[in-house]
Design an enzyme around this catalytic site. Structure first.
Site, PDB file in Angstrom:
ATOM      1  N   ASP A 156      78.422  28.012 -63.056  1.00 31.01           N
ATOM      2  CA  ASP A 156      77.367  27.061 -63.420  1.00 31.01           C
ATOM      3  C   ASP A 156      76.896  26.408 -62.132  1.00 31.01           C
ATOM      4  OD1 ASP A 156      75.916  26.223 -65.809  1.00 31.01           O
ATOM      5  OD2 ASP A 156      76.467  24.213 -65.171  1.00 31.01           O
ATOM      6  N   THR A 212      77.618  35.560 -68.229  1.00 32.99           N
ATOM      7  CA  THR A 212      76.212  35.191 -68.053  1.00 32.99           C
ATOM      8  C   THR A 212      75.331  36.314 -68.560  1.00 32.99           C
ATOM      9  OG1 THR A 212      74.532  34.472 -66.453  1.00 32.99           O
ATOM     10  CG2 THR A 212      76.025  36.175 -65.705  1.00 32.99           C
ATOM     11  N   ARG A 243      76.927  30.116 -54.172  1.00 39.67           N
ATOM     12  CA  ARG A 243      77.539  31.112 -55.064  1.00 39.67           C
ATOM     13  C   ARG A 243      78.463  32.044 -54.260  1.00 39.67           C
ATOM     14  NH1 ARG A 243      73.351  32.314 -57.294  1.00 39.67           N
ATOM     15  NH2 ARG A 243      73.607  30.784 -58.946  1.00 39.67           N
TER      16      ARG A 243
END
Ligand code: IMP
Length: 194
Positions: free
Chosen positions: A67, A5, A178
């Site tokens: 994602d 990322t 997350r």
């Protein structure tokens, strides 16, 4: 291990979730010369795998990719996989949140349920795996708090009585999509190291 990322907000959260020191997690921010990875998938799983595979191809190192999508019941699961581009290409967090609040103006309190879904994919040699973490909440009518990022200021957690943006990073990581997904992936890596 490389985190696939260039989102500095995600890197900061993931470093804390995995309890790594500053500089203890390499991301694509450390490889500015590598090309952007197009998120062409139609699901979070597809996009997490696309990012992990492509970063692995580019760097030759084991890669992890996350994602995340916000799934709003009253919007039939939108913005979902399109959460980062909800208000169009190049939209800011504020643009996307403003569009979400407008789209939900007529939605009553009892129908404002939503969830964050986070998929974390691993690509290391031939090995490909993915895990998921979810967080249930409610979309408020206006922003509250200045922590976090993205849709955090309008995402309210009833059990905590706070939005994600009103939590410290430690509090958010303890309950978040997350946090759950990366802790699951860390367990897998502890059982079977790359
Ligand atoms: P992606 O996983 O980079 O595609 O992220 C999709 C979008 O979802 C981001 O641009 C943010 O707007 C939003 N998002 C991802 N994670 C979070 C989070 O933890 N809180 C709030 N919004 C998030």
């Amino acid at each position: 291990m490389v985190l696939a990322t260039r989102n500095a907000d995600k890197v900061a959260e993931i470093r804390r979730i995995l309890r790594l020191p500053a500089g203890g997690l390499v991301s694509l921010l450390d490889y500015p010369e590598l090309p952007e990875i197009d998120e062409t998938g139609l699901t979070l799983e597809d996009n997490a795998l696309i990012k992990a595979r492509e970063a692995h191809r580019q760097t030759g190192l084991p890669c992890l990719a996350d994602d995340t999508g916000l799934e709003v019941d009253a919007l039939k699961g939108a913005p979902g996989v399109f959460s980062s581009r909800f208000a169009g290409p190049g939209a800011t967090y504020a643009d996307n949140t403003a569009k979400l609040l407008r789209a939900m103006e007529a939605v009553q309190e009892k129908n404002r349920r939503a969830r964050f879904r986070c998929v974390v994919a691993l690509k290391a040699g031939k090995r490909e795996e993915w895990v998921e973490g979810n967080l249930e909440g409610v979309i408020l009518r206006e922003a509250r708090g200045d922590g976090g990022f993205g849709y955090d200021p309008v995402f309210f957690i009833p059990q905590a009585g706070k939005t994600l943006a009103e939590m410290t990073l430690e509090e958010k990581n303890a309950v978040s999509h997350r946090g759950a997904a990366f802790r699951r992936m860390a367990e897998r890596l502890a059982e079977r190291p790359v």
